[in-house]
Design a protein around this motif. Structure first.
Motif, PDB file in Angstrom:
ATOM      1  N   VAL A  43      -8.918  25.310  55.377  1.00 53.16           N
ATOM      2  CA  VAL A  43      -9.316  27.164  55.478  1.00 53.16           C
ATOM      3  C   VAL A  43      -9.520  26.475  57.298  1.00 53.16           C
ATOM      4  O   VAL A  43      -9.595  27.710  58.045  1.00 53.16           O
ATOM      5  N   THR A  44     -10.208  25.705  57.535  1.00 55.54           N
ATOM      6  CA  THR A  44     -10.924  25.459  58.480  1.00 55.54           C
ATOM      7  C   THR A  44     -10.085  25.797  60.155  1.00 55.54           C
ATOM      8  O   THR A  44      -9.840  26.270  60.710  1.00 55.54           O
ATOM      9  N   ALA A  47      -8.133  28.299  60.164  1.00 57.71           N
ATOM     10  CA  ALA A  47      -8.998  29.755  60.583  1.00 57.71           C
ATOM     11  C   ALA A  47      -9.051  29.867  62.185  1.00 57.71           C
ATOM     12  O   ALA A  47      -9.137  30.501  63.139  1.00 57.71           O
ATOM     13  N   TYR A  78     -14.494  37.017  62.304  1.00 56.03           N
ATOM     14  CA  TYR A  78     -13.992  36.796  60.550  1.00 56.03           C
ATOM     15  C   TYR A  78     -13.204  35.701  60.340  1.00 56.03           C
ATOM     16  O   TYR A  78     -14.181  34.630  59.941  1.00 56.03           O
ATOM     17  N   LEU A  79     -12.504  35.550  61.516  1.00 61.58           N
ATOM     18  CA  LEU A  79     -12.433  34.457  61.712  1.00 61.58           C
ATOM     19  C   LEU A  79     -13.453  32.678  62.286  1.00 61.58           C
ATOM     20  O   LEU A  79     -13.142  31.655  62.016  1.00 61.58           O
ATOM     21  N   LEU A  82     -15.273  32.412  59.220  1.00 58.37           N
ATOM     22  CA  LEU A  82     -14.799  31.060  57.786  1.00 58.37           C
ATOM     23  C   LEU A  82     -14.312  29.915  58.797  1.00 58.37           C
ATOM     24  O   LEU A  82     -14.869  29.031  57.878  1.00 58.37           O
ATOM     25  N   ALA A  83     -13.609  29.583  60.043  1.00 57.94           N
ATOM     26  CA  ALA A  83     -14.050  27.847  60.536  1.00 57.94           C
ATOM     27  C   ALA A  83     -15.356  27.188  60.059  1.00 57.94           C
ATOM     28  O   ALA A  83     -15.426  26.314  59.636  1.00 57.94           O
TER      29      ALA A  83
END
Length: 93
Positions: A43-44, A47, A78-79, A82-83
Protein backbone atom coordinates in the motif's frame (compact mmCIF):
# COMPACT_ATOMS: atom_id res chain seq x y z
CA UNK A 1 0.11 -7.32 -47.86
CA UNK A 2 -3.10 -9.10 -46.86
CA UNK A 3 -5.05 -8.50 -43.65
CA UNK A 4 -3.63 -11.69 -42.14
CA UNK A 5 -0.07 -10.59 -42.86
CA UNK A 6 -0.65 -7.04 -41.65
CA UNK A 7 0.42 -5.46 -38.46
CA UNK A 8 -1.46 -5.79 -35.17
CA UNK A 9 -4.42 -7.98 -34.40
CA UNK A 10 -6.33 -9.67 -37.21
CA UNK A 11 -10.11 -9.06 -37.38
CA UNK A 12 -12.42 -10.91 -39.72
CA UNK A 13 -14.02 -7.73 -41.02
CA UNK A 14 -11.94 -4.69 -41.85
CA UNK A 15 -14.69 -2.29 -40.67
CA UNK A 16 -15.32 -4.08 -37.38
CA UNK A 17 -14.30 -2.21 -34.23
CA UNK A 18 -11.78 -4.05 -32.07
CA UNK A 19 -13.27 -5.34 -28.81
CA UNK A 20 -12.68 -3.37 -25.63
CA UNK A 21 -9.55 -4.56 -23.82
CA UNK A 22 -10.21 -4.48 -20.05
CA UNK A 23 -6.51 -4.01 -19.24
CA UNK A 24 -7.35 -1.78 -16.28
CA UNK A 25 -9.16 -4.68 -14.61
CA UNK A 26 -6.09 -6.87 -14.99
CA UNK A 27 -3.92 -4.14 -13.51
CA UNK A 28 -6.28 -3.65 -10.57
CA UNK A 29 -6.38 -7.40 -9.89
CA UNK A 30 -2.58 -7.58 -9.96
CA UNK A 31 -2.27 -4.66 -7.55
CA UNK A 32 -4.84 -6.30 -5.25
CA UNK A 33 -2.89 -9.58 -5.21
CA UNK A 34 0.39 -7.80 -4.49
CA UNK A 35 -1.24 -5.81 -1.71
CA UNK A 36 -2.71 -8.97 -0.24
CA UNK A 37 0.64 -10.78 -0.35
CA UNK A 38 2.93 -7.96 0.75
CA UNK A 39 0.49 -6.08 2.99
CA UNK A 40 1.00 -2.52 4.21
CA UNK A 41 4.36 -2.16 2.44
CA UNK A 42 2.59 -2.64 -0.89
CA UNK A 43 0.00 0.00 0.00
CA UNK A 44 2.81 2.38 0.94
CA UNK A 45 4.78 1.62 -2.23
CA UNK A 46 1.84 2.03 -4.60
CA UNK A 47 0.73 5.21 -2.82
CA UNK A 48 4.21 6.74 -3.07
CA UNK A 49 4.50 5.67 -6.72
CA UNK A 50 1.12 7.24 -7.48
CA UNK A 51 1.99 10.39 -5.54
CA UNK A 52 5.25 10.87 -7.45
CA UNK A 53 3.44 10.34 -10.76
CA UNK A 54 0.66 12.79 -9.94
CA UNK A 55 3.15 15.31 -8.51
CA UNK A 56 5.11 15.29 -11.76
CA UNK A 57 1.93 15.59 -13.81
CA UNK A 58 0.66 18.44 -11.60
CA UNK A 59 3.95 20.31 -12.03
CA UNK A 60 3.57 19.93 -15.81
CA UNK A 61 0.07 21.44 -15.72
CA UNK A 62 -2.40 18.61 -15.02
CA UNK A 63 -5.22 20.10 -12.97
CA UNK A 64 -8.06 17.65 -13.74
CA UNK A 65 -7.54 13.91 -13.47
CA UNK A 66 -9.53 10.94 -14.73
CA UNK A 67 -9.42 9.74 -11.12
CA UNK A 68 -12.77 9.78 -9.31
CA UNK A 69 -11.57 12.71 -7.15
CA UNK A 70 -10.95 14.79 -10.32
CA UNK A 71 -8.88 17.59 -8.74
CA UNK A 72 -5.19 16.68 -8.84
CA UNK A 73 -4.61 18.27 -5.42
CA UNK A 74 -7.25 16.00 -3.89
CA UNK A 75 -5.62 12.98 -5.50
CA UNK A 76 -2.26 14.04 -4.07
CA UNK A 77 -3.75 14.41 -0.58
CA UNK A 78 -5.48 11.03 -0.87
CA UNK A 79 -2.26 9.29 -1.91
CA UNK A 80 -0.29 11.03 0.86
CA UNK A 81 -2.81 9.81 3.44
CA UNK A 82 -2.62 6.28 2.02
CA UNK A 83 1.17 6.33 2.24
CA UNK A 84 1.06 7.55 5.85
CA UNK A 85 -1.51 4.92 6.84
CA UNK A 86 0.57 2.25 5.09
CA UNK A 87 3.70 3.27 6.98
CA UNK A 88 1.88 3.28 10.33
CA UNK A 89 0.34 -0.13 9.62
CA UNK A 90 3.67 -1.58 8.45
CA UNK A 91 5.47 -0.39 11.57
CA UNK A 92 2.81 -1.94 13.82
CA UNK A 93 3.20 -5.42 12.35
Amino acid sequence: MTAREGRGVYYEEATRQPPHDPLNLCIVATVAVLTWLIGPWAVTGFAVLGFVGYWRAWRKGLRRSKCWLRDTRLVLMYLAVLAAVGIVAALQT
